[in-house]
Every structure is written in C-alpha cells, then in structure tokens.
Scaffold this motif. Sequence first.
Motif, PDB file in Angstrom:
ATOM      1  N   ASP A  24     -71.347 -20.535  25.517  1.00 14.89           N
ATOM      2  CA  ASP A  24     -71.882 -21.789  24.671  1.00 14.89           C
ATOM      3  C   ASP A  24     -72.234 -21.263  23.234  1.00 14.89           C
ATOM      4  N   ASP A  25     -72.368 -19.978  22.894  1.00 16.90           N
ATOM      5  CA  ASP A  25     -72.756 -19.409  21.808  1.00 16.90           C
ATOM      6  C   ASP A  25     -71.445 -19.465  20.913  1.00 16.90           C
ATOM      7  N   GLN A  26     -70.226 -19.620  21.472  1.00 14.40           N
ATOM      8  CA  GLN A  26     -69.198 -19.495  20.459  1.00 14.40           C
ATOM      9  C   GLN A  26     -68.906 -20.850  20.091  1.00 14.40           C
ATOM     10  N   ASP A  27     -68.211 -20.880  19.048  1.00 18.00           N
ATOM     11  CA  ASP A  27     -68.083 -22.420  18.391  1.00 18.00           C
ATOM     12  C   ASP A  27     -67.029 -23.099  19.521  1.00 18.00           C
ATOM     13  N   LEU A  28     -66.049 -22.372  20.106  1.00 15.02           N
ATOM     14  CA  LEU A  28     -65.102 -23.023  20.993  1.00 15.02           C
ATOM     15  C   LEU A  28     -65.655 -23.055  22.291  1.00 15.02           C
ATOM     16  N   GLY A  29     -66.420 -22.564  22.533  1.00 16.49           N
ATOM     17  CA  GLY A  29     -67.245 -22.516  24.169  1.00 16.49           C
ATOM     18  C   GLY A  29     -66.576 -21.407  24.986  1.00 16.49           C
ATOM     19  N   TYR A  30     -65.847 -20.617  24.460  1.00 15.35           N
ATOM     20  CA  TYR A  30     -65.441 -19.377  25.369  1.00 15.35           C
ATOM     21  C   TYR A  30     -65.183 -18.043  24.644  1.00 15.35           C
ATOM     22  N   ARG A  31     -65.002 -16.994  25.408  1.00 12.34           N
ATOM     23  CA  ARG A  31     -65.054 -15.618  24.781  1.00 12.34           C
ATOM     24  C   ARG A  31     -63.915 -14.765  25.437  1.00 12.34           C
ATOM     25  N   ARG A  32     -63.203 -14.201  24.799  1.00 11.80           N
ATOM     26  CA  ARG A  32     -62.230 -13.257  25.339  1.00 11.80           C
ATOM     27  C   ARG A  32     -62.859 -11.816  25.386  1.00 11.80           C
ATOM     28  N   SER A  33     -62.119 -11.020  26.153  1.00 13.65           N
ATOM     29  CA  SER A  33     -62.611  -9.457  26.014  1.00 13.65           C
ATOM     30  C   SER A  33     -61.807  -9.208  24.763  1.00 13.65           C
ATOM     31  N   GLY A  34     -62.247  -7.815  24.222  1.00 10.30           N
ATOM     32  CA  GLY A  34     -62.006  -7.221  22.857  1.00 10.30           C
ATOM     33  C   GLY A  34     -60.557  -7.044  22.937  1.00 10.30           C
ATOM     34  N   PRO A  35     -59.831  -6.449  23.594  1.00 11.48           N
ATOM     35  CA  PRO A  35     -58.334  -6.224  23.734  1.00 11.48           C
ATOM     36  C   PRO A  35     -57.679  -7.392  23.815  1.00 11.48           C
ATOM     37  N   LEU A  36     -58.099  -8.468  24.473  1.00 15.22           N
ATOM     38  CA  LEU A  36     -57.228  -9.778  24.463  1.00 15.22           C
ATOM     39  C   LEU A  36     -57.360 -10.352  23.382  1.00 15.22           C
ATOM     40  N   GLN A  37     -58.635 -10.434  22.803  1.00 14.48           N
ATOM     41  CA  GLN A  37     -58.894 -11.134  21.438  1.00 14.48           C
ATOM     42  C   GLN A  37     -57.787 -10.443  20.299  1.00 14.48           C
ATOM     43  N   GLU A  38     -57.787  -9.095  20.274  1.00 12.03           N
ATOM     44  CA  GLU A  38     -56.815  -8.414  19.464  1.00 12.03           C
ATOM     45  C   GLU A  38     -55.326  -8.863  19.723  1.00 12.03           C
ATOM     46  N   ARG A  39     -54.817  -9.009  20.930  1.00  9.12           N
ATOM     47  CA  ARG A  39     -53.438  -9.396  21.156  1.00  9.12           C
ATOM     48  C   ARG A  39     -53.242 -10.688  20.837  1.00  9.12           C
ATOM     49  N   PHE A  40     -54.447 -11.616  20.931  1.00  6.98           N
ATOM     50  CA  PHE A  40     -54.357 -13.233  20.643  1.00  6.98           C
ATOM     51  C   PHE A  40     -54.268 -13.219  19.136  1.00  6.98           C
ATOM     52  N   LEU A  41     -55.050 -12.761  18.193  1.00  7.69           N
ATOM     53  CA  LEU A  41     -55.104 -12.809  16.762  1.00  7.69           C
ATOM     54  C   LEU A  41     -53.896 -11.970  16.271  1.00  7.69           C
ATOM     55  N   ALA A  42     -53.240 -11.157  16.884  1.00 11.43           N
ATOM     56  CA  ALA A  42     -52.017 -10.591  16.354  1.00 11.43           C
ATOM     57  C   ALA A  42     -50.792 -11.435  16.510  1.00 11.43           C
ATOM     58  N   ALA A  43     -50.886 -12.150  17.800  1.00  8.59           N
ATOM     59  CA  ALA A  43     -49.791 -13.227  18.166  1.00  8.59           C
ATOM     60  C   ALA A  43     -49.928 -14.468  17.045  1.00  8.59           C
ATOM     61  N   SER A  44     -51.198 -14.848  16.881  1.00  9.07           N
ATOM     62  CA  SER A  44     -51.314 -15.836  15.905  1.00  9.07           C
ATOM     63  C   SER A  44     -50.689 -15.789  14.494  1.00  9.07           C
ATOM     64  N   GLU A  45     -50.878 -14.487  14.014  1.00  9.07           N
ATOM     65  CA  GLU A  45     -50.516 -13.972  12.794  1.00  9.07           C
ATOM     66  C   GLU A  45     -48.901 -13.826  12.776  1.00  9.07           C
ATOM     67  N   THR A  46     -48.369 -13.525  13.870  1.00  8.70           N
ATOM     68  CA  THR A  46     -47.132 -13.590  13.884  1.00  8.70           C
ATOM     69  C   THR A  46     -46.357 -14.929  13.768  1.00  8.70           C
ATOM     70  N   LEU A  47     -46.628 -15.890  14.704  1.00 10.43           N
ATOM     71  CA  LEU A  47     -46.376 -17.015  14.833  1.00 10.43           C
ATOM     72  C   LEU A  47     -46.521 -17.853  13.456  1.00 10.43           C
ATOM     73  N   VAL A  48     -47.562 -17.408  12.586  1.00  5.65           N
ATOM     74  CA  VAL A  48     -47.536 -18.023  11.163  1.00  5.65           C
ATOM     75  C   VAL A  48     -46.361 -17.557  10.401  1.00  5.65           C
ATOM     76  N   ARG A  49     -46.314 -16.317  10.412  1.00  3.82           N
ATOM     77  CA  ARG A  49     -45.118 -15.923   9.690  1.00  3.82           C
ATOM     78  C   ARG A  49     -43.831 -15.960   9.887  1.00  3.82           C
ATOM     79  N   SER A  50     -43.553 -15.970  11.300  1.00  2.00           N
ATOM     80  CA  SER A  50     -42.324 -16.421  11.791  1.00  2.00           C
ATOM     81  C   SER A  50     -41.869 -17.898  12.109  1.00  2.00           C
ATOM     82  N   ASP A  51     -42.726 -18.808  12.419  1.00  2.08           N
ATOM     83  CA  ASP A  51     -42.565 -20.016  12.706  1.00  2.08           C
ATOM     84  C   ASP A  51     -43.309 -21.041  12.152  1.00  2.08           C
TER      85      ASP A  51
END
Length: 437
Positions: A24-51
């Motif tokens: 609940d300290d996070q704006d969205l109400g959840y928190r990912r582990s460090g490695p998973l968060q890195e994967r998610f951010l990389a995926a998000s950046e790829t989608l912006v560039r490619s789609d």
Amino acid sequence: MIEPLSIPDIAIDDIAVGDIVIDDDQDLGYRRSGPLQERFLAASETLVRSDGWPNPSNNDERELMADLALEGGGVKGIGLVGAVLVLSEAGYSFRGVAGTSAGAIAAALVAALSKQPKGSMAKLREYLGSLDFARFMPEGKIHEFLDHHGGEAGTLVADAAILATRMGLYPGGYLHEWLSPILQSDLGVTTFGDLELTEADDPEINSLPPGHNYRLLVHTSDITRGQLVHLPWDYPLYGFDKPGGQDVIHAVRASMSIPFFFEPVTFTAKAADVTVPTPGGGTIEQHYDSGTVTWVDGGMLRNFPINAFDRVDGEPARWPTIGVKLSSLQTQFPGTRACESTLAEGVRCLRTMMNEWDSYAVDEATAARTIFVDNGGLTATDFDLTQDQQDMLFLNGVRSATQFVIEMAKVEGVPRTAMQAESLMRARRGTSSPGAT
C-alpha cells in the motif's frame, strides 16, 4: 520491425506468488521483485518503440494506446482492476472502454479516469476498494436461490417467496449510493456527454460510426424487446436522439442486474423511427412504439465485449483492443444430479449462464489479445468476500497482466486483427511463426 530490447524468457509458472505482493506504500498498491520489475520495464519500453501509436496531436510521438474490453463477473471485478493498473503502468492509455456487469462498473471508472491527468488511474484500486460488497444484500445472505447446488424446490422456498412480491432478491440501490460521489463529485462525470470523444482526444474521430464517439460502452439485455443493448449507442432505439444526455450510473446499474438476484431496471421508451443496415448492404426503416422495457444483466447476451471497437470501415486498426477475462480452468468435476422441479430448472438455467462467464475456452482471435485472470474459484454472487480474497483477485490480475505485457513485447505488439491473433496462437503451439497479417 524495430529490434526489440533483450527480455529474458519468462513463463507463467516463473512468476511465483512472492514475486508480486500487496504494498500500500506504492502508488498502484503492489510491488514486484527486482528482477521481474526489470523485465516488465524492458517489455514496456519495447512495446512503445515497436507497437506505439504515432499521435499526430503530439508531433507523432509514439504512445501506447488501446481500447479495453472488461468481462463481467460480479464481485470478482477486483481482478479486473489489477490488470488495468498494470496496463496503465506499462504506458497504455485507453481510448474506449467496454464493460458488462461488474465490468461495466470498472469500465465507467476507467473511462472517467482516462479524462484525468496522466497517473490518475492509480486511484482505481482506491475507488474499488471502498466498495462494500455486503451492502448489496441488505436482508443478509439469502442468495441460496442462485448458489444452491442440490435442486430440491423445498430448499428454495424463502427466496422464492421474496421473488413472488418483487423481481429480485436485492434492490441494488447501493450502487448509486457508492458510485455517484466518485463519478459525479470526484471525476465530473454524470452523463455520457461527459465522456464524449472529440478530435482533441482522437484526431481520426470520424473513423467511428455515427453516435459511437464515447469513451464508455455498457452492455445490458433488454428482455422486453429480446435484444442486446449497447449504451449509449442504442438510446436512439428508445427515442432518445441525444445519447449524451443519459445518466451513466443508470446504465451501469442496468448492466449489473443479475436476473433474480438484483431488481431489474425499467426504462421508459419514446416512439422511435430508426434506419438499420441489412445484410445485402442496404437499409430498412424500423418503427418502435412508446412504452416501457426491462433491462437486466448484459452478460445474458454478451459478457465479454472484445469486438466492441473493431473498425467497420475496412481500414487497419491504429491500436489493439485488449480484453480482460475472469476465468477458471476446471480440471475436477463432481457427480451431478438432474433437476427435480421447474423452479430448480430455472435456477440452473441462470447458473449455467453465469458459469459460462468463467469459461477459459475462447477462440484464437480472442485469446491472443486477452488477459486471463484466475478467479480463484469464486462465484459472481459471493458478496461476502474477505479482504484476503479481494487481495488474491487483485494480485491475480496484476500477475496475469504482467505476463501479458512481457509476452506481447516478445512478439512486438498485441494482435490487431483476427489473422494476426490466429498466427500468434499457432506460433505458440510451434506450428508457425508470428507476424502474419
């Protein structure tokens, strides 16, 4: 295609329970582990560039845009919230949002929040978290009428007695009490006109059919005329040529009216003359006399409006429609017993409709652009959810949408046509490569 960023392989089983937790300290109400968060951010950046969609109103800067289809499912709607927040975190904005039943409640909030400054979607969990499910049942938990499994008429007498004097076990008035201050006071939305799309929102607004230029679409079932109703699009069928003047909460209340469980909504229709297309490409004139109609849950006829925003002008889609579906993959089936009364038959017919909402099986063109959220075995009418159950549904939505974003980045975008979707599903089975158009 733009070369995607390097994203480590990750299967659904790799996202362990502990990889995403409530925070609940996070704006969205959840928190990912460090490695998973890195994967998610990389995926998000790829989608912006490619789609990403090159927004002409912003110097063709690429933005992630999607239309959204939210399935009904009663109290399980909190699972939709987790998925929507992940898409928003990935960078998605939502041009149009369609929903049925509980999906209509979430859709109304998402559409209203889409008008607000960027980052406002984080309030979605706060709003849904303030919903007291138990207050939908002022008489207490007496809905064995719907949840009963045996079929003997004698066990249904109490509920049947209530239904002899009114058309639903519960009045459903709490929805307006809860949603009105949020939509009207906090978000400035009272009528569909407050959710009307303009050229500033969509420079190609003319690509939409006439009367479809709204952020929100709600499905309800008209059991008087025997047809699916798309609100606000279909208000002219009821003599209201200016749909923008109609009340949003009234439409949402109609969409969530599970038959027998909630009292239905009665709508007064004016006389109407409308022009409708024919299969041969022509049109015919239809006339409706004035009168009253009964609206119930849209899930009776279309619980998952994944095709609501498909273009009808033959031009390619500028962005995808992403669906969020509350699902269960049942593997064990207990022994059954046939119905023993007419009353039990009616109950079973209704439960069959509601169970179909949770079906995991959909066609390939739908599956490839759908986030499947595990409903944890809960039913649509489990209105006495514990906080742990709500958290479970929310995290299931977060987990499934996180996986979806990572998978879509690997194939450089969410499918926008049936052919692309089917190609992707075949590729997942190892029978072809994705990317066919």
